[in-house]
Design a protein around this motif. Structure first.
Motif, PDB file in Angstrom:
ATOM      1  N   THR A 179       0.817  -1.219   0.000  1.00 32.54           N
ATOM      2  CA  THR A 179       0.000   0.000   0.000  1.00 32.54           C
ATOM      3  C   THR A 179       0.849   1.268   0.000  1.00 32.54           C
ATOM      4  O   THR A 179       0.333   2.364   0.106  1.00 32.54           O
ATOM      5  CB  THR A 179      -0.952   0.024   1.212  1.00 32.54           C
ATOM      6  N   ARG A 297      -1.564   9.757   5.726  1.00 31.61           N
ATOM      7  CA  ARG A 297      -2.793   9.179   6.297  1.00 31.61           C
ATOM      8  C   ARG A 297      -3.407  10.126   7.328  1.00 31.61           C
ATOM      9  O   ARG A 297      -4.592  10.399   7.314  1.00 31.61           O
ATOM     10  CB  ARG A 297      -2.487   7.819   6.948  1.00 31.61           C
ATOM     11  N   TRP A 300      -4.951  13.483   5.655  1.00 30.97           N
ATOM     12  CA  TRP A 300      -5.565  13.242   4.349  1.00 30.97           C
ATOM     13  C   TRP A 300      -6.564  14.311   3.934  1.00 30.97           C
ATOM     14  O   TRP A 300      -6.827  14.497   2.759  1.00 30.97           O
ATOM     15  CB  TRP A 300      -6.233  11.851   4.315  1.00 30.97           C
ATOM     16  N   ARG A 301      -7.122  15.044   4.911  1.00 29.63           N
ATOM     17  CA  ARG A 301      -8.097  16.077   4.519  1.00 29.63           C
ATOM     18  C   ARG A 301      -7.432  17.254   3.815  1.00 29.63           C
ATOM     19  O   ARG A 301      -8.041  17.928   3.000  1.00 29.63           O
ATOM     20  CB  ARG A 301      -8.840  16.605   5.753  1.00 29.63           C
ATOM     21  N   TRP A 304      -3.600  15.591  -0.120  1.00 34.15           N
ATOM     22  CA  TRP A 304      -4.058  14.404  -0.840  1.00 34.15           C
ATOM     23  C   TRP A 304      -3.732  14.521  -2.325  1.00 34.15           C
ATOM     24  O   TRP A 304      -3.473  15.602  -2.846  1.00 34.15           O
ATOM     25  CB  TRP A 304      -5.574  14.197  -0.671  1.00 34.15           C
ATOM     26  N   ARG A 306      -5.196  12.390  -5.987  1.00 38.83           N
ATOM     27  CA  ARG A 306      -6.112  11.358  -6.465  1.00 38.83           C
ATOM     28  C   ARG A 306      -6.165  11.386  -7.992  1.00 38.83           C
ATOM     29  O   ARG A 306      -6.037  12.457  -8.605  1.00 38.83           O
ATOM     30  CB  ARG A 306      -7.500  11.556  -5.870  1.00 38.83           C
ATOM     31  N   ALA A 328     -11.551   0.131  -7.018  1.00 39.97           N
ATOM     32  CA  ALA A 328     -11.916   1.508  -6.676  1.00 39.97           C
ATOM     33  C   ALA A 328     -12.487   2.243  -7.883  1.00 39.97           C
ATOM     34  O   ALA A 328     -12.791   3.431  -7.790  1.00 39.97           O
ATOM     35  CB  ALA A 328     -10.696   2.250  -6.140  1.00 39.97           C
ATOM     36  N   ASN A 339     -14.061   5.433  -6.559  1.00 39.39           N
ATOM     37  CA  ASN A 339     -14.433   5.407  -5.158  1.00 39.39           C
ATOM     38  C   ASN A 339     -13.144   5.699  -4.390  1.00 39.39           C
ATOM     39  O   ASN A 339     -12.330   4.795  -4.136  1.00 39.39           O
ATOM     40  CB  ASN A 339     -15.001   4.032  -4.783  1.00 39.39           C
ATOM     41  N   TYR A 340     -12.922   6.974  -4.060  1.00 42.46           N
ATOM     42  CA  TYR A 340     -11.629   7.369  -3.492  1.00 42.46           C
ATOM     43  C   TYR A 340     -11.374   6.776  -2.106  1.00 42.46           C
ATOM     44  O   TYR A 340     -10.234   6.702  -1.675  1.00 42.46           O
ATOM     45  CB  TYR A 340     -11.528   8.900  -3.457  1.00 42.46           C
ATOM     46  N   LYS A 341     -12.440   6.315  -1.441  1.00 44.07           N
ATOM     47  CA  LYS A 341     -12.226   5.685  -0.124  1.00 44.07           C
ATOM     48  C   LYS A 341     -11.469   4.373  -0.277  1.00 44.07           C
ATOM     49  O   LYS A 341     -10.746   3.940   0.612  1.00 44.07           O
ATOM     50  CB  LYS A 341     -13.579   5.416   0.535  1.00 44.07           C
ATOM     51  N   GLU A 342     -11.637   3.713  -1.413  1.00 43.61           N
ATOM     52  CA  GLU A 342     -10.969   2.431  -1.649  1.00 43.61           C
ATOM     53  C   GLU A 342      -9.596   2.596  -2.301  1.00 43.61           C
ATOM     54  O   GLU A 342      -8.746   1.712  -2.223  1.00 43.61           O
ATOM     55  CB  GLU A 342     -11.827   1.539  -2.579  1.00 43.61           C
ATOM     56  N   CYS A 343      -9.389   3.728  -2.970  1.00 47.76           N
ATOM     57  CA  CYS A 343      -8.166   3.922  -3.776  1.00 47.76           C
ATOM     58  C   CYS A 343      -6.911   3.879  -2.908  1.00 47.76           C
ATOM     59  O   CYS A 343      -6.846   4.529  -1.868  1.00 47.76           O
ATOM     60  CB  CYS A 343      -8.262   5.277  -4.500  1.00 47.76           C
TER      61      CYS A 343
END
Ligand code: SF4
Ligand code: SF4
Length: 374
Positions: A179, A297, A300-301, A304, A306, A328, A339-343
């Motif tokens: 990861t 981590r 992250w707010r 980030w 993506r 994702a 789905n950025y929560k899974e990325c």
């Protein structure tokens, strides 16, 4: 001292490339000092995608041609093989578009299908890997990478090119085990250690730079062919001449620490052309490479990055969906949706998009942290 031979070469004209490849081989003692008559010699190019040679994504066919001629001249039997990203029942399109298929037909060279040749399971450092059989069955492997940036590992050349000996979608599975970029680099080095090529000849005539590498970065003229039996030394030396401390690239560092090759420039003997160190090469700017994962981590707010799709370029081919290791990406109305929560930010979707339609969007703070990188 570890020997690296380098020959200037500023064009892909057949005669120029053959002269440069032959010079590199001669400086290392000649190909006959490495292989015996009748040996089966697997030539492993970088065929990441079905792209034209001038796009600088794949090893140029003129380099493969020069190596085929040299192998035949040494009385050995050349074979060519690679496993591109994604799952493909037939690689005909890849071999045709890259021009390598035509070269193989011209010299009656068999193209080995890594996807349909079975695998050996190999254990290393407590991990099991599936490697296509032909790579471990042949007498000799010539690794023929191209110099490119890579979003996750920063750099791809001799070490990373052997990742293509893992067939099909298994490559994507290994991304799930890692990861962060350092863990993924460890996997890349594990595979390099299992498949360790006997000789490496680098297509360094036109490379690729920038954050979009290895498939949608910018082509850059580098003007050389390089060769060495030590792939770690080659990668380390190339990073050095491109203005980067070799040990800042995790694959070099891990491979060096494991004793798989040399990374100390002072322990290398350069034969032939000595390229100047340049400071204009654009390295990728991936926040995951610049900050430890506990910081990204925890913040992250505000910090980030993506992947995002440019709908004007996207053809909805769904390659990105098929190549996402954590699902994702799903089908959307006209283009895939994230789905950025899974990325996990593996950047496989960017690497595998044939239209260069995916890029990295970054928060303001992430842009600030990565300024000056790529
Ligand atoms: S973003 Fe790229 S890979 Fe994904 S569907 Fe669009 S064109 Fe295909
Ligand atoms: S969406 Fe792209 S970057 Fe995110 S996990 Fe999937 S392939 Fe990797």
């Amino acid at each position: 001292m570890t020997k690296i031979s380098i020959s200037k070469c500023s064009s892909y004209h057949e005669e120029d490339v053959q002269r440069a490849v032959n010079q590199c081989l001669e400086d290392l003692g000649g190909l006959s000092s490495f292989i015996k008559e009748g040996n089966k010699v697997l030539i492993k190019p970088n065929v990441l995608q079905a792209r034209k040679p001038e796009e600088a994504v794949t090893t140029h066919p003129a380099v493969i041609e020069a190596i085929i001629i040299a192998v035949k001249k040494a009385g050995a039997v050349p074979l060519v093989g690679d496993s591109p990203g994604g799952l493909w029942l037939s690689l005909g399109k890849h071999w045709k578009k890259t021009g390598i298929g035509e070269v193989c037909s011209k010299y009656d060279v068999e193209i080995v299908n890594f996807e349909a040749s079975g695998v050996y399971e190999k254990q290393i450092n407590g991990n099991a890997y599936h490697i296509t059989k032909p790579v471990l069955d042949v007498d000799f492997v010539i690794n023929v990478p191209k110099i490119k940036t890579q979003g996750l590992t920063k750099f791809t050349c001799a070490i990373k090119n052997m990742y293509g000996t893992v067939p099909g979608l298994i490559k994507i599975e290994y991304h799930k085990r890692a990861t962060n970029p350092y863990d993924f680099s460890r996997i890349v080095v594990d595979i390099f250690a299992i498949t360790k090529p006997n000789l490496n000849i680098v297509d360094g005539i036109i490379g690729m730079e920038g954050t979009g590498g290895p498939s949608s970065g910018d082509p850059i003229e580098l003007g050389m062919i390089l060769a060495s039996a030590d792939g770690v030394a080659l990668d380390s030396y190339i990073c050095h001449i491109l203005g980067k401390d070799p040990l800042e690239v995790a694959t070099n560092k891990i491979a060096y620490e494991r004793g798989l090759g040399e990374a100390n420039i002072n322990e290398m003997e350069i034969l032939g052309f000595q390229p100047p160190v340049r400071n204009d090469f654009k390295w990728p700017s991936n926040i995951m490479n610049l900050l430890p994962s506990f910081i990204t981590r925890g913040m992250w707010r505000i910090i980030w990055q993506r992947p995002v799709i440019n709908s004007d370029l996207c053809t909805d081919c769904q390659q990105c969906i098929k190549n996402c290791p954590v699902e994702a990406l799903t089908s959307g109305v006209n283009i895939p949706e994230f789905n950025y929560k899974e990325c996990i930010n593996c950047l496989c979707c960017i690497e595998m998009c044939p239209q260069k339609a995916i890029s990295l969007n970054k928060s303001l703070l992430a842009r600030f942290v990565t300024r000056g990188n790529g």
